[in-house]
Scaffold this active site. Structure first.
Site, PDB file in Angstrom:
ATOM      1  NE  ARG A 135      27.803 -24.321  39.335  1.00 16.40           N
ATOM      2  CZ  ARG A 135      28.953 -24.646  38.756  1.00 16.40           C
ATOM      3  NH1 ARG A 135      29.817 -25.417  39.391  1.00 16.40           N
ATOM      4  NH2 ARG A 135      29.219 -24.228  37.549  1.00 16.40           N
ATOM      5  CE  LYS A 137       9.270 -18.503  51.254  1.00 14.88           C
ATOM      6  NZ  LYS A 137       7.968 -17.780  51.272  1.00 14.88           N
ATOM      7  CD  GLU A 149       6.710 -11.508  59.607  1.00 15.07           C
ATOM      8  OE1 GLU A 149       5.830 -12.382  59.472  1.00 15.07           O
ATOM      9  OE2 GLU A 149       7.328 -10.997  58.637  1.00 15.07           O
ATOM     10  CE  LYS A 159      10.057 -19.290  58.379  1.00 11.53           C
ATOM     11  NZ  LYS A 159      10.488 -17.994  57.900  1.00 11.53           N
ATOM     12  CD  GLU A 163       5.629 -20.071  49.599  1.00  8.69           C
ATOM     13  OE1 GLU A 163       6.555 -19.634  50.305  1.00  8.69           O
ATOM     14  OE2 GLU A 163       4.900 -19.340  48.904  1.00  8.69           O
ATOM     15  NE  ARG A 166       8.956 -21.329  53.890  1.00  8.21           N
ATOM     16  CZ  ARG A 166      10.256 -21.348  54.101  1.00  8.21           C
ATOM     17  NH1 ARG A 166      10.955 -22.418  53.784  1.00  8.21           N
ATOM     18  NH2 ARG A 166      10.875 -20.308  54.624  1.00  8.21           N
ATOM     19  CG  ASN A 204       3.663 -15.211  51.633  1.00 10.32           C
ATOM     20  OD1 ASN A 204       3.389 -14.578  50.627  1.00 10.32           O
ATOM     21  ND2 ASN A 204       4.909 -15.333  52.064  1.00 10.32           N
ATOM     22  CG  HIS A 208       4.024 -11.731  54.217  1.00  9.86           C
ATOM     23  ND1 HIS A 208       3.464 -12.143  55.415  1.00  9.86           N
ATOM     24  CD2 HIS A 208       5.346 -11.513  54.488  1.00  9.86           C
ATOM     25  CE1 HIS A 208       4.399 -12.184  56.347  1.00  9.86           C
ATOM     26  NE2 HIS A 208       5.553 -11.807  55.819  1.00  9.86           N
ATOM     27  CG  HIS A 233       5.632  -8.640  50.235  1.00 13.54           C
ATOM     28  ND1 HIS A 233       5.949  -9.901  49.794  1.00 13.54           N
ATOM     29  CD2 HIS A 233       6.247  -8.507  51.432  1.00 13.54           C
ATOM     30  CE1 HIS A 233       6.728 -10.507  50.688  1.00 13.54           C
ATOM     31  NE2 HIS A 233       6.922  -9.683  51.687  1.00 13.54           N
ATOM     32  CG  HIS A 263       8.730  -7.469  56.142  1.00 11.13           C
ATOM     33  ND1 HIS A 263       8.187  -7.792  54.911  1.00 11.13           N
ATOM     34  CD2 HIS A 263       8.558  -8.573  56.920  1.00 11.13           C
ATOM     35  CE1 HIS A 263       7.724  -9.029  54.942  1.00 11.13           C
ATOM     36  NE2 HIS A 263       7.939  -9.532  56.147  1.00 11.13           N
TER      37      HIS A 263
END
Ligand SMILES: NC(=O)c1ccc[n+]([C@@H]2O[C@H](COP(=O)([O-])OP(=O)(O)OC[C@H]3O[C@@H](n4cnc5c(N)ncnc54)[C@H](O)[C@@H]3O)[C@@H](O)[C@H]2O)c1
Ligand SMILES: O=C(O)C(=O)C[C@@H](O)[C@H](O)[C@H](O)COP(=O)(O)O
Ligand SMILES: [Zn+2]
Length: 372
Positions: free
Chosen positions: A124, A146, A188, A230, A240, A245, A249, A252, A256, A270
Site C-alpha cells: 500500500r 503521476k 516538454e 511544474k 488535477e 494541473r 496536458n 497530450h 496520446h 511520447h
C-alpha cells in the site's frame, strides 16, 4: 555543491526537493543517505541505462556503505505494462522492501512511471527516489507524482498519484542521450513556455538549438526553469482536480491519440507526439478564432528549426480524423461524456475549454491529415 540548484515541490506533508546539476549521480549515496535505512537498495532501470551508469551507481552507493540490488528491464515504452509491473513488484517483495524503505528509479519516464506505480501499491505504498536520466524525465515525468502503466485501451490508464521523496537530476547524463530522445524531451520544455510563460518560449527560440547541440548551461537552465514551472503547478493542484494541473496536458490529447495509433512504438516517442499535439492544439485554436495564425506558425517553425517533426501528416498515418478522435475518448480528462481540451489564446495563454465537440476535432484532423 554550489552548482546544484534545488527546487522544492511544496505539498502539505509530502514536500520534497528536486536537485538539478552536474555530477549528482556520483553523489547518489550521499544525497540519499537520510532515506536509505538498509544495506541493500533496490534500483530499477532499463538495459541502456544500466550499460552506461550501473558502475557509477554501485560506486556512489558503496561510498555510504550500501549495495545496489539491480532489476534491469528492457528499454522502451512497451515496458510500461502489466507484465513488467508484476515483475517489479515480485522483485521488490523478494528483496524484502518494507513500507518505510525507498527504492530507486534510475532512467527515463518509462522507468520512473513504472517504478513509481509499483512503489504506490507495494504494501500500500513504499518510498521512492527518482533519478531521471532523460531530458523528458528531468523536466517533467520525475516531478509531480503521476505514475502509471499503459493498457490496451490507452495510455497511462492505470496509475496513481504517488510523490517521490527526492528527485536527483544529473544534467551530465544528458550527454549520452541519443539526439532523437533529447529532441523528444525538449518538446516538454517548450510546453512550459506555451502554457503560461511567453518569455520562456522566446528563450527556447533563442537557446533551444544550442541546448540540443550540447550547451551545458542551456541544459541546466532549461531543466531548472521547467522543474520550477511544474512544481508551481503541482503545488496548486496536486491531483488535477481544479483544472490548473490539466494545463500540463497541453498537446497530450492529440499526442496520446497519435501514440495509440502508432502502437506505443518507436515510430513515435511520447515527446514527439506532444510536439505535434501542441501544434495541433494551436491550429485548432486558430480554427476556433481564438489565436492568430502567425502564432501557431511560430510554434511549428520553432520545432522545425530544431529538426523536429511538427506536422501530423509527416507520420504517414493511414487512418482518418474520426479514428484519432475515437482514441481520445479514453482520455482521463473525459467528464460525463465531454472531453475538456487545452486550447490557446496565444503563446503563453493556454486554457481548459469545455465546449469542444469531438466531431469538430475529427473534421479538423481530417483537414490536417490532408494538408499539402
Ligand atoms: N509522469 C509524468 O508526469 C510524465 C510526464 C511526461 C512523460 N511521461 C511518460 O514518460 C515516458 C517517456 O519517457 P522518456 O522520454 O524518458 O522515455 P524512456 O524512458 O523510454 O527513455 C528514452 C530512451 O532513452 C534511453 N536512456 C535513458 N537515459 C539515457 C541516458 N542518459 N543516456 C542514453 N540513453 C538513455 C532509454 O533506455 C530509452 O531507450 C512516457 O511513457 C510518458 O508517458 C510521464
Ligand atoms: O504531470 C502532469 O500532470 C502532466 O500532464 C505531464 C505530462 O507531460 C505527462 O505526459 C503525463 O503523464 C500525462 O498525464 P495523463 O494524465 O494525460 O496521463
Ligand atoms: Zn507528457
Amino acid at each position: 555543491m554550489s552548482d546544484t540548484k534545488t527546487i522544492k515541490v511544496a505539498l502539505a506533508g509530502r514536500s520534497y526537493d528536486v536537485r538539478v546539476g552536474p555530477g549528482l549521480l556520483g553523489r547518489l549515496g550521499v544525497e540519499c543517505a537520510g532515506l536509505l535505512r538498509k544495506a541493500t537498495i533496490p534500483v530499477i532501470t532499463d538495459a541502456n541505462v544500466a550499460a552506461l551508469y550501473r558502475d557509477r551507481v554501485d560506486t556512489a552507493l558503496a561510498v555510504v556503505g550500501k549495495q545496489a540490488r539491480w532489476l534491469v528491464l528492457p528499454a522502451g515504452e512497451q515496458t510500461k505494462d502489466w507484465a513488467h509491473l508484476a515483475q517489479v513488484i515480485d522483485f521488490l517483495l523478494a528483496e524484502g522492501v518494507d513500507r518505510g524503505d525507498h527504492i530507486v528509479a534510475l532512467g527515463g519516464g518509462v522507468i520512473g512511471d513504472l517504478t513509481g506505480f509499483a512503489a504506490s501499491v507495494l504494501k500500500r505504498g513504499c518510498g521512492f527516489v527518482q533519478v531521471p536520466t532523460t531530458l523528458l524525465a528531468q523536466v517533467d515525468s520525475s516531478v509531480g507524482g503521476k505514475t502509471a502503466i499503459n493498457v490496451p485501451m490507452g495510455k497511462n490508464l492505470v496509475g496513481a498519484f504517488h510523490q517521490p521523496a527526492l528527485v536527483l537530476a544529473d544534467t551530465d547524463v544528458l550527454g549520452t542521450l541519443p539526439p532523437r530522445e533529447l529532441r523528444a524531451g525538449y518538446a516538454e520544455v517548450v510546453k512550459y513556455g506555451l502554457i503560461d510563460d511567453p518569455d520562456f518560449f522566446a528563450w527556447c527560440e533563442a537557446n533551444g538549438p544550442a541546448l540540443l547541440a550540447g550547451d551545458e548551461g542551456a541544459r541546466i537552465e532549461a531543466v531548472s526553469r521547467s522543474v520550477a514551472a511544474k512544481a508551481r503547478v503541482v503545488a496548486q493542484d496536486e491531483r488535477e482536480t481544479t483544472g490548473t494541473r490539466a494545463l500540463l496536458n497541453l498537446g497530450h490529447t492529440f499526442g496520446h491519440a497519435l501514440e495509440a495509433e502508432t502502437g506505443y512504438s518507436s515510430a513515435l516517442l511520447h515527446g514527439e507526439g506532444v510536439a505535434i499535439g501542441m501544434v495541433l492544439a494551436a491550429r485548432y485554436s486558430v480554427r476556433r478564432g481564438l489565436m492568430q495564425l502567425a502564432e501557431a506558425d511560430r510554434i511549428a517553425a520553432h520545432f522545425k528549426a530544431c529538426a523536429m517533426r511538427a506536422e501530423v501528416k509527416d507520420l504517414g498515418l493511414s487512418c482518418d480524423g474520426r479514428r484519432l478522435a475515437d482514441h481520445m475518448l479514453h482520455d482521463k480528462k473525459m467528464d460525463a461524456g465531454t472531453l475538456p481540451f487545452l486550447l490557446m489564446r496565444g503563446i503563453g495563454h493556454t486554457f481548459l475549454a469545455k465546449d469542444v465537440a469531438i466531431d469538430d476535432v475529427a473534421a479538423f484532423l481530417d483537414d490536417e491529415l490532408a494538408r499539402p
